[in-house]
Scaffold this active site. Structure first.
Site, short mmCIF file in Angstrom:
data_model
loop_
_atom_site.label_atom_id
_atom_site.label_comp_id
_atom_site.label_asym_id
_atom_site.label_seq_id
_atom_site.Cartn_x
_atom_site.Cartn_y
_atom_site.Cartn_z
CG ASP A 291 -2.16 0.87 1.08
OD1 ASP A 291 -2.28 1.63 -0.03
OD2 ASP A 291 -3.02 0.77 1.85
C1 NOJ Z 1 -4.06 4.01 0.35
C2 NOJ Z 1 -5.42 3.06 0.68
O1 NOJ Z 1 -5.01 2.56 1.95
C3 NOJ Z 1 -5.76 2.12 -0.42
O2 NOJ Z 1 -6.85 1.44 -0.09
C4 NOJ Z 1 -5.89 2.49 -1.63
O3 NOJ Z 1 -6.22 1.75 -2.69
C5 NOJ Z 1 -4.42 3.25 -1.95
N1 NOJ Z 1 -4.15 4.36 -1.03
C6 NOJ Z 1 -4.53 3.69 -3.38
O4 NOJ Z 1 -5.23 5.02 -3.43
#
Ligand code: NOJ
Length: 769
Positions: A291
């Protein structure tokens, strides 16, 4: 259906000039099965790649201020990027793919991803709302349309479904998931992966999924985002892991790894999670993606002393692609040179990325989701491409009627109706968080929807009545990055006075209250679950007018609504219901649609009850209201149970259930038995309800939950009509992880419970042999 039509109207495959000089021919002659063909192709390509090019494929970046277009062009030229997210128009995507074909040495196509969580252009209700429909077809439809619209925009992958089980509504991200129940969430995970990906990953409208957030993100301590997770293996594998596994078994191409630690080890550096469980036990063969910035965060987690160590830990744990994190590209080359990381390890991760691109059909046609430039849609806000009827249909199904005293609802289409509240006419909030490429201006508010649906004999008045909150600190927080909450300059008293003038003229007041969408989002954890004071004051003043009071709730988490439940004559939970939300809500308020949604999460009475969930374990000192006792498990200042339980929701008609019939008193190891009930519509209107089946293993080697959902039927009945519903039960439904972490179904008595929610249940018992 419009999407079926659109599917058949799909643009043909592009015949781009750059294709002629693109990568190698597709199959090595000796390979036979599709997988062997892919392996041969990718092996061949890997042989041509430099170490830097392989590392480049492990990098996923977001288009934005940190990565302006010119910088991305240079990265592409030098083979330093494998995939892009946060760009959503065909023109932009085509421009980058053109750069790959024209400027890069090996012309390895990029793939493009985005957070398509509850719709792309047409916004469906937030995931918690979609779950409230308990409607498999509606859920699948929302996924198919999202995939259609996203792939038409040139995207190849979505960061969805989000299947984190959570029992803590303080966590702002409960809005993105499907609630507290493992079985229901797993069912939805399967449906959505199939709906997004389809049967053929190379199809024009297939959108690959990346299930998230692996693992256990929904169990962050105290509901505080990004916090620690600590959990027994039994709870982990029994309650929290199955939805990720369900998505993987359904074929999810990707897994997004969570930001939290699991029993002390951050998921991003967790070999056990990424290799032992994901690859070895679950046989996952797609890509793992860290992430946003998670590799860097290993330093703050305190498991890596510097960027080099963080990069090595993440790669060796099993992260294949890094998201918005420059550590891989910066430090992996020197880690290979120093011998701390082997080139084979880089190659393994790179192979996974290339495999996914191959599966997507990108080597065959890098423009697979783009078509020729001439086919690009002209209306950039996509109005002509929206799927409004389907959005309205799914939104209607997501609404949950929590209370309806003296049949306050449905409203009559006459007289004066005052529509009041900070969310009554807010287009932005209607969309909910993560509304992808949805355009707020295209959404229908409750006020607009009521005007559309009411007909000529009803007069509709509107007043805002209050700001969503008057707390300046919260307003500043929410408005940090965008104008998320529109705050009126007029004083709270002026807003209230205007609302009371409208209310006093009305025959009924409809107050639209709850949360701004930014309050139910990533990084929006709350310690309190009551409505903000500004709205509580408004509701109290409206109640004091003596007019019938309907509360329409817009929120992304279970709230604590004890006072509102007392004050309101009717309560309708609408979540954030998307582009067509206002029309769908009006359909229900005026009775054109009979609500049938059921809660996928328990609503606590107060925050002190959290975690609160229906499938808890028994205790040695259970509390019973009939015979309370002092030394029993309860609060002396609060009831144990929720205000509204899991599975609960009313209708404008009523239903009765007969006694249950079991097909046999005993269940053999290799057999099944059935439980049947007759359900009858005992009211005056046609309506749907959800009949739910729960099981409880009475005596086992470990305490087993007091009940667990194991099936449901959604059924439509005319007034007076009856139907027999049959559930099939097998030993598989009774499997659990014992103290040795073996998955077993132990012999003994099992209670079968059937009802219209998780509390009012009819019970029978059988014996598992
Ligand atoms: C952080 C978030 O935790 C995740 O759910 C998301 O898909 C990504 N950013 C990309 O935007």
């Amino acid at each position: 259906m419009k999407w079926l039509y659109s599917l058949t109207m799909a643009v043909g495959l592009a015949c781009h000039p750059a294709l002629a000089q693109s990568v190698a021919p597709l199959a090595a002659p000796t390979a036979t099965t599709p997988q062997q063909q892919r392996d041969a192709y990718v092996s061949d390509l890997l042989k041509k790649m430099t170490l830097e090019e392989k590392i480049g494929q492990l990098r996923l970046i977001s288009v934005g201020p940190d990565n302006p277009k010119e910088a991305i062009r240079e990265m592409i030229r030098h083979g330093q990027v494998g995939a892009i997210f946060n760009t959503v128009t065909r023109q932009n995507i085509r421009a980058m793919q053109d750069q790959v074909m024209q400027l890069s040495r090996l012309k390895i196509p990029l793939f493009f991803a985005y957070d398509v969580v509850h719709g792309q252009r047409t916004i469906f209700p937030i995931s918690l709302g979609v779950a409230s429909s308990w409607d498999r077809d509606a859920i699948a439809l929302s996924g198919r349309i999202a995939a259609l619209e996203a792939s038409e925009d040139g995207l190849n992958m979505t960061w969805a479904p989000m299947v984190d089980i959570t029992r803590d509504p303080r966590w702002g991200r409960v809005s993105e998931g499907f609630g507290e129940d493992t079985w229901l969430t797993s069912e939805i995970a399967r449906i959505l992966v199939k709906a997004y990906q389809g049967d053929d990953p190379q199809a024009r409208h297939a959108l690959m999924t990346s299930v998230k957030h692996y693992a256990l993100y929904g169990a962050v301590e105290g509901g505080r985002d990004y916090n620690t997770v600590d959990m027994s293996p039994q709870r982990m594998f029994q309650d929290y892991m199955p939805p990720y596994k369900a998505a993987i078994d359904a074929g999810s191409s990707g897994v997004m790894v969570s930001l939290n630690s699991v029993n002390g080890v951050p998921a991003t550096a967790n070999r056990w999670l990424l290799q032992d469980v994901l690859h070895q036990q679950w046989k996952f063969s797609g890509i793992t993606i860290s992430d946003h910035g998670a590799i860097k965060e290993l330093i703050k987690h305190g498991v890596a002393s510097d960027p080099r160590e963080a990069s090595r830990l993440a790669l060796q744990a099993g992260i294949n692609m890094s998201m918005s994190d420059e550590y891989f590209i910066r430090y992996l080359p020197e880690l290979v040179k120093s011998g701390a990381v082997s080139e084979q390890e880089i190659e393994l991760a790179c192979r996974k990325v290339l495999n996914v691109k191959y599966d997507m059909g990108l080597f065959q046609d890098p423009y697979r989701h783009l078509g020729p430039a001439e086919s690009d849609p002209q209306d950039t806000n996509a109005e002509s491409r929206l799927h409004r009827p389907e959005a309205r249909e799914v939104a209607r199904k997501s609404l949950v009627l929590l209370k309806n005293r003296l049949q306050t609802l449905p409203l009559k289409r006459q007289g004066t109706i005052a529509v009041i509240g900070p969310l009554a006419d807010s287009k932005l909030d209607m969309m909910g968080s993560w509304s992808a490429a949805g355009v707020a201006a295209q959404s229908v508010t409750v006020y607009q929807g009521m005007k559309n649906v009411a007909g000529p004999r009803a007069r509709i008045l509107y007043a805002k009545g209050a700001n969503v909150t008057d707390h300046q600190g919260i307003i500043d927080f929410l408005n940090q990055y965008e104008a998320a909450v529109a705050i009126e300059k007029r004083s709270p008293q002026a807003l209230l006075d205007e609302a009371l003038v409208a209310a006093r003229q009305a025959d009924v007041v409809v107050a639209v209250v709850g949360e701004a969408r930014g309050m139910a989002h990533e990084a929006s954890s709350q310690a309190k679950l009551t409505l903000p004071d500004s709205q509580r004051k408004l509701i109290a003043a409206l109640k004091a007018t003596g007019k019938p009071l309907v509360l329409v709730l817009m929120n992304g988490r279970p709230l604590s609504l004890v006072s509102e439940d007392q004050q309101a004559d009717a309560l309708l939970e609408t979540w954030f219901s998307g582009t067509e939300g206002g029309n769908a809500i009006a359909d229900v308020l005026f009775g054109d649609y009979n609500p049938a949604g059921k809660l996928p999460m328990s609503f606590p009475r107060s925050v002190g009850q959290i975690p609160i969930y229906y499938n808890h374990l028994p205790t040695g000192r259970p509390y019973s209201p009939e015979n309370p006792g002092k030394y029993t498990s309860h609060y002396y200042d609060e009831a144990n149970g929720p205000l509204y339980p899991f599975g609960y929701g009313l209708s404008y008609t009523t239903f009765s259930l007969s006694d249950m019939h079991l097909s046999a008193p005993r269940l053999k190891r290799d057999g099944t038995l059935t439980a049947s009930v007759r359900v009858k519509n005992t009211g005056q209107r046609t309506g749907e309800t959800v009949v739910q089946l729960y099981l409880h293993d009475v005596v086992a080697s470990l305490s087993r939950p007091v009940k667990e959902l194991r099936g449901f039927h959604k059924v439509m009945l005319q007034p007076g009509q009856e139907k027999t519903l049959t559930f099939t039960i097998s030993p598989e439904d009774l499997m659990f992880y014992n103290a040795q972490m073996q998955r077993v179904a132990e012999p003994g008595d099992v209670d079968v419970m059937i009802g219209l929610d998780s509390q009012r249940l009819t019970t029978q018992r059988f014996t598992l042999l």
